[in-house]
Design a protein around this motif. Structure first.
Motif, PDB file in Angstrom:
ATOM      1  N   PRO A 108      26.409   7.128  33.923  1.00 13.17           N
ATOM      2  CA  PRO A 108      27.786   7.304  34.231  1.00 13.17           C
ATOM      3  C   PRO A 108      28.045   6.718  35.761  1.00 13.17           C
ATOM      4  O   PRO A 108      29.134   6.097  36.088  1.00 13.17           O
ATOM      5  CB  PRO A 108      28.194   8.787  34.359  1.00 13.17           C
ATOM      6  N   GLU A 126      29.927  -0.056  30.256  1.00 10.79           N
ATOM      7  CA  GLU A 126      30.522   1.427  29.647  1.00 10.79           C
ATOM      8  C   GLU A 126      29.382   2.190  28.877  1.00 10.79           C
ATOM      9  O   GLU A 126      29.838   2.850  27.844  1.00 10.79           O
ATOM     10  CB  GLU A 126      31.540   1.372  28.888  1.00 10.79           C
ATOM     11  N   GLU A 127      28.060   2.289  29.553  1.00 10.89           N
ATOM     12  CA  GLU A 127      27.145   3.191  28.707  1.00 10.89           C
ATOM     13  C   GLU A 127      26.628   2.873  27.518  1.00 10.89           C
ATOM     14  O   GLU A 127      26.096   3.475  26.821  1.00 10.89           O
ATOM     15  CB  GLU A 127      27.435   4.584  28.776  1.00 10.89           C
TER      16      GLU A 127
END
Lengths: 112, 113
Positions: free
Chosen positions: B70, B51-52
């Motif tokens: 993303p 999730e980055e």
């Protein structure tokens, strides 16, 4: 700190013989992996062992896990030259981010 | 279905320079981990992205940093290169929600002179 030790580190054997690579780890772990690596190449997954007493076999390779002894073995039956490679075991835990801790590797050379 | 891809394959840099390595995870995977493998050694965990965000980090100095985009692809950046940074850098991807198994890419061989 989780530590993984393999032995032997180097193994030279004749075709047709049997041998075992040992992998000890220092603390409780959830999963035990065996990988193969050819020179200059990436890691190829061989086995994943999840529970005590687990045994998996593929061709001439068989892996087992004893969680009480914190020991896994990779047994080679009737070795052939094509199995020459470096073999790594690795462990990780379920909780938190998955982080593989690898052993030093066993460099296996099978001579005709 | 493409597996894990990494670029470049090989790279030669000079001490003090900076380098960026890239990794695209296997289709359907959302987690990327980076490992450093020195010659004759087992891979060592650098860090993991999900999730980055960096979720866990190994024993590597701050010169090693990363990023996840993303689309789940990732970069590994190393600043102020040292001779000891010469190694094979492996990227591994996994699906955090359904699978524990990591799939490794072909690696980037970094040589620092």
């Amino acid at each position: 700190e989780l530590k993984v030790e393999q032995n032997p580190l180097f193994l030279s054997m004749q075709e047709g013989k049997n041998y075992t690579i040992y992998c000890n780890y220092s603390t409780t772990s959830d999963r035990l992996y065996w990988y193969r690596q050819d020179p200059g190449k990436s890691l190829e997954s061989l086995f994943v062992l999840l529970s005590n007493g687990a045994v998996k076999q593929e061709g001439r390779l068989m892996a087992s896990l004893d969680t009480k002894a914190r020991l896994s073995t990779l047994h080679i039956t009737a070795a052939v030259h094509d199995l020459s490679a470096t073999y790594f075991c690795a462990v990780d835990r379920v909780q938190g981010a998955q982080k593989l801790v690898f052993g030093q590797g066993t460099r296996l050379t099978i001579n005709p | 279905d493409a597996g894990v891809t990494q670029s470049p394959t090989h790279l030669i840099k000079t001490r003090g320079q900076q380098v960026t390595l890239r990794c695209s995870p296997k289709s359907g995977h959302d987690t990327v981990s980076w490992y450093q493998q020195a010659l004759g050694q087992g891979p060592q965990f650098i860090f993991q992205y999900y999730e980055e965000e960096e979720r866990q980090r190994g024993n590597f100095p701050d010169r090693f940093s990363g990023h996840q985009f993303p689309n789940y692809s990732s970069e590994l950046n190393v600043n102020a290169l040292l001779l000891g940074d010469s190694a094979l850098y492996l990227c591994a991807s996994s699906d955090r929600g359904s699978s524990y198994e990591q799939y490794f890419g072909p690696g980037t061989r970094l040589t620092v002179t």
